[in-house]
Design a protein around this motif. Structure first.
Motif, PDB file in Angstrom:
ATOM      1  N   ILE A   1       1.383   5.631   9.048  1.00  0.00           N
ATOM      2  CA  ILE A   1       1.177   4.774   7.864  1.00  0.00           C
ATOM      3  C   ILE A   1      -0.072   3.923   8.059  1.00  0.00           C
ATOM      4  CG2 ILE A   1       2.097   2.860   6.513  1.00  0.00           C
ATOM      5  CD1 ILE A   1       4.891   3.891   7.093  1.00  0.00           C
TER       6      ILE A   1
ATOM      7  N   SER B   1       2.159   1.838  -3.458  1.00  0.00           N
ATOM      8  CA  SER B   1       1.067   2.303  -4.295  1.00  0.00           C
ATOM      9  C   SER B   1       0.804   3.792  -4.086  1.00  0.00           C
ATOM     10  CB  SER B   1      -0.201   1.500  -4.001  1.00  0.00           C
ATOM     11  OG  SER B   1      -1.303   1.996  -4.736  1.00  0.00           O
ATOM     12  N   HIS B   2       0.768   4.218  -2.817  1.00  0.00           N
ATOM     13  CA  HIS B   2       0.541   5.628  -2.512  1.00  0.00           C
ATOM     14  C   HIS B   2       1.698   6.500  -3.004  1.00  0.00           C
ATOM     15  CE1 HIS B   2      -3.157   5.796  -0.117  1.00  0.00           C
ATOM     16  NE2 HIS B   2      -2.822   4.614   0.395  1.00  0.00           N
ATOM     17  N   ALA B   3       2.917   5.945  -2.942  1.00  0.00           N
ATOM     18  CA  ALA B   3       4.098   6.725  -3.345  1.00  0.00           C
ATOM     19  C   ALA B   3       4.296   6.758  -4.850  1.00  0.00           C
ATOM     20  CB  ALA B   3       5.343   6.163  -2.661  1.00  0.00           C
ATOM     21  N   GLY B   4       3.519   5.985  -5.597  1.00  0.00           N
ATOM     22  CA  GLY B   4       3.639   5.977  -7.051  1.00  0.00           C
ATOM     23  C   GLY B   4       4.621   4.965  -7.595  1.00  0.00           C
TER      24      GLY B   4
ATOM     25  N   GLU C   1      -3.270   6.374   8.107  1.00  0.00           N
ATOM     26  CA  GLU C   1      -3.514   7.309   7.011  1.00  0.00           C
ATOM     27  C   GLU C   1      -3.244   6.732   5.625  1.00  0.00           C
ATOM     28  OE1 GLU C   1      -1.813  11.210   7.621  1.00  0.00           O
ATOM     29  OE2 GLU C   1      -1.803  10.924   9.793  1.00  0.00           O
ATOM     30  N   MET C   2      -2.523   5.627   5.532  1.00  0.00           N
ATOM     31  CA  MET C   2      -2.192   5.070   4.223  1.00  0.00           C
ATOM     32  C   MET C   2      -2.818   3.697   3.977  1.00  0.00           C
ATOM     33  SD  MET C   2       1.851   6.243   4.064  1.00  0.00           S
ATOM     34  CE  MET C   2       2.199   5.290   2.591  1.00  0.00           C
TER      35      MET C   2
ATOM     36  N   THR D   1       8.348   5.076   1.770  1.00  0.00           N
ATOM     37  CA  THR D   1       7.094   5.456   1.110  1.00  0.00           C
ATOM     38  C   THR D   1       6.389   6.558   1.894  1.00  0.00           C
ATOM     39  OG1 THR D   1       5.726   3.790   2.261  1.00  0.00           O
ATOM     40  CG2 THR D   1       6.828   3.114   0.229  1.00  0.00           C
ATOM     41  N   ALA D   2       6.480   6.485   3.224  1.00  0.00           N
ATOM     42  CA  ALA D   2       5.864   7.534   4.043  1.00  0.00           C
ATOM     43  C   ALA D   2       6.589   8.864   3.876  1.00  0.00           C
ATOM     44  CB  ALA D   2       5.873   7.113   5.513  1.00  0.00           C
TER      45      ALA D   2
ATOM     46  N   PHE E   1       0.835  -1.207   0.000  1.00  0.00           N
ATOM     47  CA  PHE E   1       0.000   0.000   0.000  1.00  0.00           C
ATOM     48  C   PHE E   1       0.868   1.255   0.000  1.00  0.00           C
ATOM     49  CE2 PHE E   1      -3.419  -2.854   1.323  1.00  0.00           C
ATOM     50  CZ  PHE E   1      -4.508  -2.315   0.646  1.00  0.00           C
ATOM     51  N   GLY E   2       1.997   1.192   0.707  1.00  0.00           N
ATOM     52  CA  GLY E   2       2.900   2.340   0.730  1.00  0.00           C
ATOM     53  C   GLY E   2       3.469   2.643  -0.638  1.00  0.00           C
TER      54      GLY E   2
ATOM     55  N   VAL F   1       4.803  10.245   0.873  1.00  0.00           N
ATOM     56  CA  VAL F   1       3.371  10.524   1.027  1.00  0.00           C
ATOM     57  C   VAL F   1       3.072  11.428   2.218  1.00  0.00           C
ATOM     58  CG1 VAL F   1       1.099   9.453   1.301  1.00  0.00           C
ATOM     59  CG2 VAL F   1       2.880   8.286  -0.013  1.00  0.00           C
TER      60      VAL F   1
END
Length: 515
Positions: free
Chosen positions: A297, A198-201, A300-301, A279-280, A195-196, A283
């Motif tokens: 994380i 994914s959120h970070a691209g 919120e992520m 990743t955090a 998920f991290g 994001v």
């Protein structure tokens, strides 16, 4: 806090209590209670070894280091993995064959001297502070998760650990640890990292948005990396909490192969935690307290519910370390410290023992004469009482991390040489080991006190590496010089030690039982 996340964590805590009730019905004797009957196979052994060494510093701290330093943040957990690797590959089979319960029992069998038992005081202090530190760590999560005061969080979390540890002992802890191992795996590898990213691209986007230093393995600095190896790798080689897990293995091969497998997992866990932190950094920039990164994380992520699993994974890491430290403290207190205090109060002087006496020293005559249920009850009383002590320590000691650092420094600076020396050097004797422990501990404390007094200048006080370096250097010199200048270990003691560590306990020989 999302109610679903809180419900997941509560369900986990209820499950831990259930393991206590289950273990209380399965534990039949002291062997079950203290070392899970010495019958763990590779899977359970690997899981419980991972769980006991991956505490709050590994889960929460490792992610926070990844947030600040990038990939090099994995070195904290990596140093732990290296310690488990060395211990498992080199020493674990011999230790498993001894069929003992404590580090001090190993010293008594190896050196044939009662004076060695003084080391039990240091080991007890270390295990108590390890438990207190872990208790304070998971209590901090409960404060945020449930919005309660710290004292209530310690009371609730500490009571849960005490319940499942007291009722079923190591048997309950082992199966609870395996569940905690699964939760940690899911929470970090299958939730936080995917998920991290994914959120970070994705990895490419992270390369574009983070500096090159985030992808360097020495980004945190060589001195910090060395610190982790000095504290964690060396400490893991001789910690009672880790050794007690080795004693649960069914065979020497399980202790070796399962431990090596655990070390590989631990290193991968460290890399995953660092990546999650990175990743955090993309994001959720601007988090000032890095120990908050893990919880941010999770909340919120990750989707609702999944965040609860990730938080449960952090609590699992801390509780597994706390329960391991608690059972280790109780074992050392009952088996090593109380017999030592009885001898001191009676005025008896330490003696040099022959081979039979060295083995008998570690046995508990009284326990063999009592019925099993009374013996189990005594074990439970020790775990319960020391569990309460650790909760009080968490409440009263303002800086348990500093206290744990002091205990770790004395453990490594004072005891490492005598313990490892006994395993690898046959010429080392009881006089060398005893004076090595005394001088190493005193020098470690002296240097630590000097640095703390002058901390306002340029030193790090109790958190500096110099106390361990000084203690190890003096301890090694004294161990070698005194051993060479005094009589070698009695031939019968050394022969009995070599036979037992190489071939194990014979069927007609009594296994060492707790005092």
């Amino acid at each position: 806090m999302n109610w679903l996340d809180a419900a997941v964590v509560i369900a986990y805590l209820v499950g831990m209590i259930a393991f206590g009730f289950w273990g209380s019905r399965r534990a039949q004797d002291s062997s079950d209670y203290l070392v899970a009957g010495r019958r763990l196979g590779p899977m359970l052994y690997t899981g419980t070894m991972v769980a006991v060494v991956l505490g709050g510093a590994s889960a929460v701290g490792g992610v926070g280091l990844g947030y600040k330093y990038g990939l090099s943040g994995f070195w904290l957990v990596g140093a732990i993995g290296v310690g488990v690797l060395i211990l498992s590959a080199v020493f674990a089979p011999r230790l498993q064959r001894l069929k003992i319960y404590t580090v001090v029992q190993m010293l008594t069998l190896r050196y044939g001297s009662e004076s060695i038992q003084v080391s039990s005081i240091v080991m007890l202090a270390y295990t108590l502070m390890l438990t207190a530190t872990s208790t304070g760590a998971y209590a901090s999560i409960f404060v945020v998760l449930f919005g309660i005061d710290r004292w209530l969080a310690i009371l609730i979390g500490g009571s849960i650990v005490i319940i499942y540890s007291t009722m079923g002992g190591m048997l309950s802890i082992t199966y609870a640890d395996f569940v905690q191992f699964i939760i940690m795996t899911v929470g970090v590898f299958f939730l936080m990292v995917p998920f991290g990213l994914s959120h970070a691209g994705g990895w490419g986007a992270m390369h574009d948005r983070l500096g090159a230093e985030f992808f360097s393995l020495d980004g945190m600095g060589f001195e910090s990396i060395i610190t982790y190896f000095v504290i964690y790798t060396l400490g893991l080689l001789i910690g009672q909490d880790v050794w007690q897990r080795i004693f649960t293995a069914r065979t020497p091969k399980v202790a070796q192969v399962g431990g090596i497998g655990a070390s590989v997992y631990i290193i991968l866990f460290g890399i995953a935690g660092a990546v999650a932190g990175m990743t955090a950094a993309v994001v959720l920039p601007g988090i000032e307290v890095r120990d908050e990164v893990y919880a941010r994380i999770a909340t919120e992520m990750l989707p609702a519910g999944f965040g609860g699993i990730a938080l449960a994974a952090a609590v699992a890491a801390m509780m597994s370390t706390a329960s391991g430290g608690l059972i280790a403290a109780a074992t050392v207190a009952r088996t090593d410290v109380m017999p030592l205090l009885r001898k001191v109060l009676s005025g008896a002087k330490p003696r040099i023992l022959n081979a039979e006496e060295a083995a008998e020293q570690a046995r508990d005559n009284a326990a063999r004469e009592e019925d099993v249920e009374n013996d189990m009850n005594r074990n439970r009383i020790w775990v319960l009482c020391l569990g309460i002590v650790t909760m009080v320590l968490s409440l009263l000691v303002p800086d348990v991390v500093a206290a744990l650092t002091i205990a770790y420094d004395i453990l490594v600076g004072g005891l490492l040489i005598a313990i490892i020396g006994g395993l690898v050097w046959t010429r080392g004797n009881s006089a060398g080991a005893t004076w090595s422990m005394i001088t190493g501990s005193l020098v470690t404390l002296a240097v630590m006190a000097f640095l703390e007094i002058n901390a306002e200048q340029r030193f790090d006080g109790v958190y500096a590496n110099e106390p361990i370096y000084a203690g190890l250097a003096v301890s090694a010199i004294v161990y070698i010089v005194v051993s060479l200048m005094t009589k070698p270990t009695a031939p019968d003691v050394l022969a009995a030690w070599q036979d037992r560590s190489a071939n194990g306990v014979r069927e007609d020989e009594e296994v060492v039982t707790p005092a």
